[in-house]
Motif scaffolding. Structure first.
Motif, PDB file in Angstrom:
ATOM      1  N   LYS A 133       2.600   6.434  -2.062  1.00 30.45           N
ATOM      2  CA  LYS A 133       2.306   5.684  -0.842  1.00 30.45           C
ATOM      3  C   LYS A 133       2.820   4.251  -0.925  1.00 30.45           C
ATOM      4  N   VAL A 134       2.907   3.708  -2.144  1.00 31.38           N
ATOM      5  CA  VAL A 134       3.497   2.383  -2.299  1.00 31.38           C
ATOM      6  C   VAL A 134       4.966   2.411  -1.867  1.00 31.38           C
ATOM      7  N   TRP A 170       0.847  -6.867  -0.571  1.00 33.34           N
ATOM      8  CA  TRP A 170       1.748  -8.011  -0.709  1.00 33.34           C
ATOM      9  C   TRP A 170       1.122  -9.315  -0.237  1.00 33.34           C
ATOM     10  N   GLY A 214      -1.247   0.345  -4.354  1.00 35.23           N
ATOM     11  CA  GLY A 214      -0.744  -1.002  -4.596  1.00 35.23           C
ATOM     12  C   GLY A 214      -0.543  -1.268  -6.066  1.00 35.23           C
ATOM     13  N   GLY A 236      -3.665  -1.574   2.438  1.00 27.32           N
ATOM     14  CA  GLY A 236      -2.463  -1.471   3.250  1.00 27.32           C
ATOM     15  C   GLY A 236      -1.629  -2.733   3.310  1.00 27.32           C
ATOM     16  N   THR A 237      -2.100  -3.813   2.666  1.00 24.78           N
ATOM     17  CA  THR A 237      -1.353  -5.082   2.661  1.00 24.78           C
ATOM     18  C   THR A 237      -1.355  -5.708   1.260  1.00 24.78           C
ATOM     19  N   LYS A 276       7.827  -0.421  -4.940  1.00 21.91           N
ATOM     20  CA  LYS A 276       8.254  -0.035  -3.589  1.00 21.91           C
ATOM     21  C   LYS A 276       9.649   0.613  -3.629  1.00 21.91           C
ATOM     22  N   ASN A 282      -6.576   2.912  -2.237  1.00 23.56           N
ATOM     23  CA  ASN A 282      -5.920   1.622  -2.010  1.00 23.56           C
ATOM     24  C   ASN A 282      -4.624   1.547  -2.811  1.00 23.56           C
ATOM     25  N   THR A 310       2.613  -9.345  -6.829  1.00 19.35           N
ATOM     26  CA  THR A 310       2.676  -8.960  -5.408  1.00 19.35           C
ATOM     27  C   THR A 310       3.654  -9.803  -4.603  1.00 19.35           C
ATOM     28  N   PHE A 319       5.453   2.077   1.859  1.00 25.37           N
ATOM     29  CA  PHE A 319       5.054   0.854   2.560  1.00 25.37           C
ATOM     30  C   PHE A 319       6.239   0.244   3.304  1.00 25.37           C
ATOM     31  N   ASN A 320       5.933  -0.360   4.458  1.00 19.80           N
ATOM     32  CA  ASN A 320       6.913  -1.147   5.200  1.00 19.80           C
ATOM     33  C   ASN A 320       6.566  -2.619   4.975  1.00 19.80           C
ATOM     34  N   ILE A 321       7.070  -3.176   3.867  1.00 17.84           N
ATOM     35  CA  ILE A 321       6.718  -4.546   3.488  1.00 17.84           C
ATOM     36  C   ILE A 321       7.489  -5.525   4.370  1.00 17.84           C
TER      37      ILE A 321
END
Length: 602
Positions: free
Chosen positions: A569-570, A156, A543, A153-154, A456, A541, A164, A573-575
């Motif tokens: 799902k990538v 980045w 990413g 989930g992270t 993204k 996962n 990344t 993401f709310n990066i």
């Protein structure tokens, strides 16, 4: 293609230790006393008797049911369940150049808070780790990779420039924040070109449950790695030069220390050098069992670790606890970690600890490192008189047999719904530079266009040199790595613990070792002209995850592929905005500065 550091024809020997390159046995008369830390490792206390032992866990966490991880145990499926303590472990790192002499030979290095190795990051399972990184290098970017963390989930926060994130520009700051989903022993290192070969490394310890508390003293991290007397960029230039590419390490270090025989330097080398830099020292308590956290943080060399007269009980490989087994020598490829238990039951008062580079598998001028282990209140200036184990190097460049390494937390192998056959090849490009390809491509990053950020935005047409494979909605992905080169490679996958299905000579015959509970780890050796077959649960996962050789010079020469997992799902993401801001800062810096990217960038 060479895999270590360039020496320009020097022939060096370790201080008063005459090493036979085909043996782990050699005589020792080197001096164990050391100089002040400022003369050797800067601010680091690793390798000194001032280095603290570690607790069973950090006690300033809330401890429901007696432990920070509450009722979770060593048998809990940590890929699905982990504590979230709410505790933030904050660290502040300044990355800068400085002059050190870890083995007595003075050179410019890249340091964390003025230290080599860098400060130990310590947390409990389920804590949040927050590291603010200030780049004080005036002419290079920086990005730190937290090796082995899943970053679920992270992604980045994984610290890989061009994949990344953008590099942290000179004079700028970036704060990494991620959850300690796994527990055990690992390390952090730069992923910007081969900077970590210049000293930008440090240990990480995440305390977690054990099947039982079967040790008395946690000695802490023991980082072993080859060392070079040329600056990292000069080494990369050698690797990436036409008709070049062969580089050798000058020495081998244990926790950043070893001796070097300065009298062997050529007459025209006037670099300050002191042959009595000193060795690392450790203290054992007689009758007690000690936990040692071994980490290969080198750039190229395969290491063989031992302590004279003491058996080593392996309890974990990388972030995966295994059913304990005994050995006299632990083999570690670059990036690999092995936790061992050692009972202090010897008859002597002092013993040699050894880290010996596997000469058949590596390029090293001085392959042998020593450290001293003292029992109780023994005179810590005396030299041990112990004798090395007679365990010849098997010359396979492989890890322990897969039948030995059985994970404590059992997971059966799922069915694979996507398979890649990935060939590793050597070739010479049109400029005469020797490169590696993985699945037909020699990778090269674009620091200004991280592939995760493009994914993204819905990008699915990546440049060929980025070597991206989109796994779509595949649940579990199998990789059959076919090594067509005469060189072994430690293959590292970001974001996952790989199931290790098979490794060996030649091509895979379809046999899966221990299908009901295969070994899992994040780095695995593939033999020269051999194979390794791994699998990872991609869907869990999302990413952009690199899979690469962890030999610095090999990834510089292109040995990397990246997997875009669960792209839908990538895109969702709310990066954090700071990631884009870091790219803006890097972009602004590159408007008036040209990054000296002569290699793949990683």
């Amino acid at each position: 293609m060479g895999n270590a550091a360039s020496i320009h024809g020097r022939s060096l020997t370790q201080l008063e230790s005459r090493a036979t390159v085909n043996s782990d046995n050699y005589s020792e008369t080197s001096i164990v006393g050391d100089l002040s830390q400022s003369d050797t490792n800067g601010e680091s206390i690793l390798g000194t008797l001032s280095a603290p032992t570690l607790p069973y866990f950090m006690t300033n966490n809330p401890t429901p049911n007696g432990y920070p991880w509450s009722t979770l145990t060593a048998f809990t499926n940590y890929y699905k369940t982990h504590p979230n303590t709410g505790v933030i472990r904050k660290y502040d790192f300044t990355i800068s150049r400085g002059t050190i002499a870890p083995d007595g030979y003075e050179l410019s290095a890249i340091l964390v808070n003025g230290a080599f190795p860098g400060p130990t990051i310590e947390a409990n399972w389920g804590d949040t780790i927050q590291v603010t990184v200030h780049n004080d290098i005036e002419d290079e970017g920086v990005a730190l990779h937290w090796h082995g963390f899943l970053q679920t989930g992270t992604p980045w926060e994984d610290g890989v420039p061009g994949i990344t994130q953008c590099p942290i520009a000179p004079g700028k700051t970036f704060t990494y924040q991620f959850l300690a989903e796994l527990y055990g022993t690992t390390w952090y290192h730069s992923h910007y070109s081969a900077q970590y070969a210049a000293g930008l490394v440090g240990p990480m310890v995440i305390h977690g449950p054990r099947e039982k508390r079967d040790y008395d003293v946690d000695v802490g991290p023991i980082m072993i790695g080859d060392w070079y007397h040329d600056e990292y960029f000069d080494l990369v230039e050698t690797v990436m030069s036409p008709n070049g590419g062969v580089v050798f390490s000058n020495n081998n270090l244990i926790n950043g220390k070893n001796n070097f025989d300065c009298s062997t330097l050529p007459a025209d080398d006037t670099t300050p050098c002191n042959s009595q830099a000193g060795l690392s020292k450790f203290k054992f308590t007689r009758g007690k069992t000690h936990r040692l956290r071994l980490i290969n943080t080198g750039a190229e060399a395969l290491q063989r670790f031992s302590i004279d007269g003491h058996n080593l009980t392996v309890i974990a490989n990388d972030f995966v606890q295994v059913k304990p087994y005994d050995t006299q020598v632990v083999t570690l490829g670059i990036g690999q970690r092995t936790d061992v238990l050692v009972k202090a039951n010897g008859q002597l008062d002092a013993y040699w600890m050894r880290a010996n580079i596997s000469v058949p598998c590596s390029l090293a001028r001085n392959p042998n490192a020593l450290a001293a282990v003292y029992y109780d209140d023994t005179d810590q200036t005396q030299e041990p008189t112990s004798t090395a184990w007679n365990v010849p190097d098997p010359n396979t460049c492989a890890n322990d047999d897969l039948t030995k390494t059985v994970p404590l937390m059992k997971l059966p192998l799922p069915a694979a719904d996507l398979t890649y056959d990935l060939e590793v090849n050597l070739f010479v490009n049109g400029s005469g530079i020797t490169l590696f390809s993985l699945d037909g491509i020699d990778f090269r990053a674009n620091y200004n266009s991280p592939t995760l950020l493009l994914a993204k935005l819905g990008e699915d047409d990546f440049e060929e040199k980025w070597n991206v494979r989109n796994t779509g909605n595949a649940t579990s992905v199998r990789l059959n790595v076919i090594n067509n080169t005469p060189i072994a490679h430690p293959m590292h996958l970001h974001g996952f613990n790989m199931y290790i299905l098979s490794e060996g000579e030649g091509e895979w015959d379809g046999t899966i070792i221990n299908q009901n509970n295969p070994q899992r780890r994040d780095v695995i050796q593939v033999r020269s002209n051999g194979h390794v077959v791994v699998q990872f649960d991609a869907a869990g996962n999302p990413g952009m995850w690199p899979f690469h050789c962890h030999i610095a010079w090999h990834v510089s020469a292109g040995l990397l592929i990246q997997f875009l997992t669960n792209p839908g799902k990538v895109e969702a993401f709310n990066i954090p905005n700071v990631v884009a801001e870091t790219c803006r800062e890097w972009g602004n810096w590159t408007l008036t500065n040209i990054p000296a990217q002569i290699d793949s960038g990683l």
